[in-house]
Design a protein around this motif. Structure first.
Motif, PDB file in Angstrom:
ATOM      1  N   ARG A   1      -4.072  59.994 -20.749  1.00 44.23           N
ATOM      2  CA  ARG A   1      -3.740  59.540 -22.018  1.00 44.23           C
ATOM      3  C   ARG A   1      -3.832  60.605 -23.046  1.00 44.23           C
ATOM      4  O   ARG A   1      -4.269  60.361 -24.111  1.00 44.23           O
ATOM      5  N   ASN A   2      -3.301  61.905 -22.580  1.00 42.12           N
ATOM      6  CA  ASN A   2      -3.619  63.094 -23.611  1.00 42.12           C
ATOM      7  C   ASN A   2      -5.051  63.379 -24.100  1.00 42.12           C
ATOM      8  O   ASN A   2      -5.124  63.846 -25.358  1.00 42.12           O
ATOM      9  N   GLY A   3      -5.762  62.878 -23.246  1.00 46.01           N
ATOM     10  CA  GLY A   3      -7.182  63.231 -23.455  1.00 46.01           C
ATOM     11  C   GLY A   3      -7.999  62.181 -24.294  1.00 46.01           C
ATOM     12  O   GLY A   3      -9.151  62.310 -24.576  1.00 46.01           O
ATOM     13  N   THR A   4      -7.203  61.177 -24.507  1.00 46.68           N
ATOM     14  CA  THR A   4      -8.107  60.033 -25.320  1.00 46.68           C
ATOM     15  C   THR A   4      -8.749  59.032 -24.539  1.00 46.68           C
ATOM     16  O   THR A   4      -9.291  58.162 -25.186  1.00 46.68           O
ATOM     17  N   ASP A   5      -8.362  58.832 -23.127  1.00 40.99           N
ATOM     18  CA  ASP A   5      -9.132  58.092 -22.129  1.00 40.99           C
ATOM     19  C   ASP A   5     -10.336  58.626 -22.327  1.00 40.99           C
ATOM     20  O   ASP A   5     -10.727  59.431 -21.671  1.00 40.99           O
ATOM     21  N   LEU A   6     -11.280  57.619 -22.646  1.00 42.35           N
ATOM     22  CA  LEU A   6     -12.670  58.145 -22.646  1.00 42.35           C
ATOM     23  C   LEU A   6     -13.518  58.008 -21.261  1.00 42.35           C
ATOM     24  O   LEU A   6     -14.718  58.350 -21.080  1.00 42.35           O
ATOM     25  N   ARG A   7     -12.982  57.539 -20.224  1.00 42.67           N
ATOM     26  CA  ARG A   7     -13.590  57.429 -19.088  1.00 42.67           C
ATOM     27  C   ARG A   7     -13.193  58.666 -18.140  1.00 42.67           C
ATOM     28  O   ARG A   7     -13.929  58.992 -17.134  1.00 42.67           O
TER      29      ARG A   7
END
Length: 282
Positions: A78-84
């Motif tokens: 997710r363009n680096g926004t997935d915190l996992r």
């Protein structure tokens, strides 16, 4: 947990109150993506960086530096926004950082450009190029309001994927092969080459053997929190078996000298870092 709590806390495994990492990640997606991008040239650079992260292999600016079929978002979901899974959120706070691989202190820009050489199996874009600055601007914007947390151990931010304590000798490729067919082949195909939406996981169009994910334990750690997409329920042993199977296939061999820009654009950093072990050379 209040939404305005510092995002980096989400990278911690919090047991109190039974709050899971997945729940925290889902709760914290909105504040990251909803933050307004600044107006003017800086905002333009941030938006360009986001586009380059999403369309790395096809964008006219980044395409010349990519040597396979991967985008940044192939690993940084997710363009680096997935915190996992390999999140970009907060990562700019860790730099400059010590890098054991290069045996030197590196900048965020260095880290980004090294990914072009390794994960994208391409050529390192010049420092200060539009590609380099824009991706750095996007990643730094995702770290807005986060405290500086320079990393003296390795070039990783506060939301780095937790490294599993695994013994690679306990990996079982045969079990991994069965898992791949059952859990991965529907997206990445039985031949591992993926399709237009899903990246190849081995072969000439995948990351080279100098990339972090070419290490079975690092790949297993990433698989454990990231795959299957939106259904990440592999056990640590299953992730290790699967990683061993994936990395048992051929992929490009990393030779640093083949991934550097022309000598005039190398800069001080790569004029010193001449080998995988960080040995100095001229």
């Amino acid at each position: 947990m209040p939404r305005k709590i510092c995002l980096w806390v989400c990278g911690l495994f919090i047991a109190a109150g039974g709050v899971s990492l997945v729940a925290l990640a889902e709760e914290q997606q909105s504040p990251v993506t909803a933050r307004p991008i600044p107006e003017g040239p800086l905002g333009d650079a941030i938006r360009l960086g986001r586009d380059l992260v999403e369309n790395t292999r096809d964008h006219r600016l980044s395409k010349p530096f990519v040597g396979n079929a991967l985008n940044c978002t192939s690993c940084h979901l997710r363009n680096g926004t997935d915190l996992r899974a390999a999140s970009f959120v907060g990562i700019a706070t860790a730099y400059p950082a010590w890098s054991p691989r290069e045996k030197t202190v590196i900048t965020l820009e260095d880290r980004i450009l090294n990914c072009f050489m390794r994960s994208c199996n391409g050529i390192r874009p010049p420092l200060g190029s539009e590609v380099s600055v824009s991706i750095s601007a996007y990643i730094t914007w995702l770290s807005t309001d986060q405290p500086i947390r320079m990393n003296a151990d390795r070039p990783a931010g506060p939301l780095a994927v937790p490294q599993l304590k695994l013994d690679v000798t306990q990996a079982n490729r045969q079990r991994g092969a069965k898992l791949y067919v059952a859990r991965c082949a529907s997206c990445h195909l039985e031949n591992g080459q993926g399709d237009k939406k899903n990246p190849p996981v081995w072969g000439a169009r995948s990351f080279n053997d100098g990339a972090g994910l070419a290490n079975a334990v690092q790949l297993a750690s990433w698989l454990k929190v990231a795959m299957p997409l939106d259904e990440a329920d592999l056990s640590a042993q299953e992730a290790l078996d699967l990683a061993a199977f994936i990395n048992s296939h051929d992929r490009p061999v990393f030779r640093l000298e083949e991934h550097l820009p022309p000598r005039a654009q190398v800069g001080v950093y790569n004029s010193r870092i001449q080998s995988e072990n960080g040995d100095s050379g001229k």
